[in-house]
Design an enzyme around this catalytic site. Structure first.
Site: not given
Length: 101
Positions: A26, A29
């Protein structure tokens, strides 16, 4: 010292614990990692950080209704004090967490 179960850390910690639900793949993230570190440092280390990889802990993600990542939930003694999904600025994060530190 045995590695603590994330569930135990969430339910038993006397300190506020910010849980970061993330995945290695991600991008947002990863963008948030330094933001979180700086925000928690600014709060004087009063809030602990627990990172939970959603791919390795699907049952925890499901239990807390995580549908998108990054997602943050602030716990104290197992109770949810605050939660937010998505990318967030350091300033906004500090504002939100300040009252719990």
């Amino acid at each position: 010292m045995p590695k603590k179960n994330p569930k135990d850390i969430i339910s038993q910690s006397q300190d506020a614990v910010l849980v970061d639900f993330y995945a290695d793949w991600c991008g947002p993230c990863q963008t948030m990692n330094p933001v979180i570190d700086e925000a928690l440092q600014e709060l004087g280390g009063k809030i602990k950080l627990l990172k939970i990889n959603v791919d390795r802990h699907p049952q925890l993600s499901q239990q807390f209704g995580i549908r998108s990542i990054p997602h943050y939930i602030l716990f104290k003694r197992g109770k949810i004090l605050w939660r937010k999904g998505g990318v967030i600025t350091r300033r906004e994060l500090v504002q939100q967490l300040k009252g719990f530190a």
